[in-house]
Scaffold this active site. Structure first.
Site, PDB file in Angstrom:
ATOM      1  N   ASP A  19       2.950  -1.896   1.835  1.00 51.59           N
ATOM      2  CA  ASP A  19       2.640  -3.286   2.193  1.00 51.59           C
ATOM      3  C   ASP A  19       3.253  -3.643   3.544  1.00 51.59           C
ATOM      4  OD1 ASP A  19       1.509  -5.763   1.888  1.00 51.59           O
ATOM      5  OD2 ASP A  19       3.073  -6.542   0.561  1.00 51.59           O
ATOM      6  N   GLY A  22      -0.478  -5.853   7.895  1.00 55.25           N
ATOM      7  CA  GLY A  22      -0.996  -7.049   8.575  1.00 55.25           C
ATOM      8  C   GLY A  22       0.111  -7.763   9.349  1.00 55.25           C
ATOM      9  N   ARG A  32      -5.275  -7.216  12.598  1.00 51.35           N
ATOM     10  CA  ARG A  32      -4.738  -6.585  11.381  1.00 51.35           C
ATOM     11  C   ARG A  32      -5.075  -5.091  11.312  1.00 51.35           C
ATOM     12  NH1 ARG A  32      -3.111  -9.473   7.224  1.00 51.35           N
ATOM     13  NH2 ARG A  32      -3.909  -7.965   5.732  1.00 51.35           N
ATOM     14  N   HIS A  36      -3.233  -1.481  10.050  1.00 50.80           N
ATOM     15  CA  HIS A  36      -3.691  -0.479   9.071  1.00 50.80           C
ATOM     16  C   HIS A  36      -3.704   0.922   9.698  1.00 50.80           C
ATOM     17  CE1 HIS A  36      -4.371  -3.466   6.096  1.00 50.80           C
ATOM     18  NE2 HIS A  36      -5.420  -4.027   6.687  1.00 50.80           N
ATOM     19  N   GLU A  66      -8.537  -5.849  -6.158  1.00 52.96           N
ATOM     20  CA  GLU A  66      -8.585  -7.215  -5.595  1.00 52.96           C
ATOM     21  C   GLU A  66      -8.825  -7.206  -4.082  1.00 52.96           C
ATOM     22  OE1 GLU A  66      -5.999  -6.067  -7.609  1.00 52.96           O
ATOM     23  OE2 GLU A  66      -6.860  -6.980  -9.413  1.00 52.96           O
ATOM     24  N   LEU A 130       2.297  19.692  -3.725  1.00 51.46           N
ATOM     25  CA  LEU A 130       2.429  18.235  -3.850  1.00 51.46           C
ATOM     26  C   LEU A 130       1.129  17.674  -4.426  1.00 51.46           C
ATOM     27  CD1 LEU A 130       3.837  15.482  -3.213  1.00 51.46           C
ATOM     28  CD2 LEU A 130       2.742  15.577  -0.965  1.00 51.46           C
ATOM     29  N   ARG A 193       7.244  -7.425  -6.301  1.00 49.78           N
ATOM     30  CA  ARG A 193       6.360  -7.417  -7.477  1.00 49.78           C
ATOM     31  C   ARG A 193       5.573  -6.110  -7.479  1.00 49.78           C
ATOM     32  NH1 ARG A 193       4.592 -12.006  -4.386  1.00 49.78           N
ATOM     33  NH2 ARG A 193       3.055 -11.317  -2.856  1.00 49.78           N
TER      34      ARG A 193
HETATM   35  C1  FPP Z   1      -1.324  -3.651   2.573  1.00 55.99           C
HETATM   36  O1  FPP Z   1      -0.861  -4.296   3.737  1.00 55.99           O
HETATM   37  C2  FPP Z   1      -2.100  -2.469   2.938  1.00 55.99           C
HETATM   38  C3  FPP Z   1      -3.403  -2.236   2.583  1.00 55.99           C
HETATM   39  C4  FPP Z   1      -4.193  -3.129   1.737  1.00 55.99           C
HETATM   40  C5  FPP Z   1      -4.100  -1.033   3.055  1.00 55.99           C
HETATM   41  C6  FPP Z   1      -3.315   0.222   2.990  1.00 55.99           C
HETATM   42  C7  FPP Z   1      -3.900   1.184   3.910  1.00 55.99           C
HETATM   43  C8  FPP Z   1      -3.200   2.038   4.684  1.00 55.99           C
HETATM   44  C9  FPP Z   1      -1.730   2.213   4.614  1.00 55.99           C
HETATM   45  C10 FPP Z   1      -3.883   2.847   5.694  1.00 55.99           C
HETATM   46  C11 FPP Z   1      -4.525   4.113   5.322  1.00 55.99           C
HETATM   47  C12 FPP Z   1      -4.292   4.725   4.013  1.00 55.99           C
HETATM   48  C13 FPP Z   1      -4.693   5.964   3.676  1.00 55.99           C
HETATM   49  C14 FPP Z   1      -4.427   6.473   2.308  1.00 55.99           C
HETATM   50  C15 FPP Z   1      -5.356   6.851   4.631  1.00 55.99           C
HETATM   51  P1  FPP Z   1      -1.357  -5.767   4.023  1.00 55.99           P
HETATM   52  O2  FPP Z   1      -2.623  -5.684   4.820  1.00 55.99           O
HETATM   53  O3  FPP Z   1      -1.486  -6.527   2.744  1.00 55.99           O
HETATM   54  O4  FPP Z   1      -0.184  -6.313   4.910  1.00 55.99           O
HETATM   55  P2  FPP Z   1       0.340  -7.818   4.949  1.00 55.99           P
HETATM   56  O5  FPP Z   1       0.886  -8.135   3.578  1.00 55.99           O
HETATM   57  O6  FPP Z   1       1.414  -7.765   5.999  1.00 55.99           O
HETATM   58  O7  FPP Z   1      -0.821  -8.682   5.342  1.00 55.99           O
END
Ligand code: FPP
Length: 257
Positions: A19, A22, A32, A36, A66, A130, A193
């Site tokens: 997490d 963003g 954002r 990612h 979600e 792994l 959480r």
């Molecule tokens: C949550 O951060 C992250 C995601 C919903 C996407 C996770 C994706 C990656 C880590 C990139 C690629 C993954 C793979 C497996 C190749 P958020 O966008 O909710 O961040 P925020 O809470 O700061 O808005």
């Protein structure tokens, strides 16, 4: 009396909520999606760490059930990122002995992504160094509901008696049932959480939270998490004395079963 799960200092199975992508981007006044992309690089850091430290299973929450509700542009860009990452990384993962699999509602992905997922799973199926599981369009409640449905179908077809349903049978129907349950859960980004991740599987998992945003993840942060894990006493509902007694009488290989 067997110790039901791992008591060893290095987790056998690490589960991670990645997490903060963003917010990492927002702090840099970038879109954002840049967060990612940086997050995808941090995935490699995490995999490298597991390989180096002999952690046998890593489960990453990449996209929740979600997350489909996010703005269309972000969902589309994330799908492209997943597709590119699959194309770019799979051969190298295979070369390094990583087995890749996906858990979640597969049917919601496009054919091109599904084909890539299938290819990655088939190519790496024989690897054992792994076990990398990517939770994509995954929800813990949905996982449990699907397990209940599978058992109900078995009962309706006469393959199973209702009285044979217990924790053990149920546990064979949820995702990752062939792996030990996660010993350690890490969530980056400061929220404390579990957000519908692996609800069944995390029952006795040690939880560790950090303010570090996912794209900033480094080996030091992971070392802190492992150190915290190693300092905990896992009792699995027993008393501290019982666990200490068992640990001195059971060889680590047996305790790890
Ligand atoms: C949550 O951060 C992250 C995601 C919903 C996407 C996770 C994706 C990656 C880590 C990139 C690629 C993954 C793979 C497996 C190749 P958020 O966008 O909710 O961040 P925020 O809470 O700061 O808005």
């Amino acid at each position: 009396m067997p110790i039901p799960q791992n008591t060893l200092p290095v987790p056998r199975h690490l589960a991670v909520i990645m997490d903060g992508n963003g917010r990492w981007a927002a702090r840099r006044k970038r879109p954002r999606m840049i967060g990612h992309r940086a997050g995808a690089r941090a995935v490699n850091t995490c995999i490298d760490f597991c390989l180096e430290h002999g952690i046998g299973a890593l489960t990453l929450f990449a996209f929740s059930s979600e997350n489909w509700g996010r703005p269309e542009e972000e969902v589309g860009a994330l799908m492209k990122l997943f597709l590119n990452a699959l194309e770019r990384e799979v051969d190298e993962l295979h070369r390094r002995g990583v087995r890749v699999r996906f858990i979640g509602e597969r049917h919601r992905f496009s054919t091109s992504i599904l084909e890539r997922m299938q290819h990655a799973e088939t190519l790496t199926a024989g690897n054992t160094r792994l076990h990398l599981s990517i939770a994509a369009s995954y929800g813990g409640r949905q996982d449990i509901a699907m397990a209940a449905r599978a058992l109900a179908e078995d009962v309706a077809a006469g393959r199973l008696r209702p009285e044979d349903i217990d924790e053990a049978t149920f546990g064979t129907r949820v995702a990752l049932s062939d792996l030990p349950p996660p010993d350690l859960f890490i969530r980056t980004g400061g929220d404390t959480r579990i957000s519908n991740f692996l609800l069944w599987q995390l029952a006795y998992t040690e939880l560790w939270f950090t303010e570090t945003l996912w794209p900033e993840l480094d080996a030091d942060t992971l070392r802190q998490a492992i150190a915290a894990y190693a300092s905990r006493e896992r009792r699995f509902g027993l008393t501290g004395d019982q666990v200490a007694g068992l640990a001195t009488h059971i060889p680590p290989e047996a305790a790890a079963r």
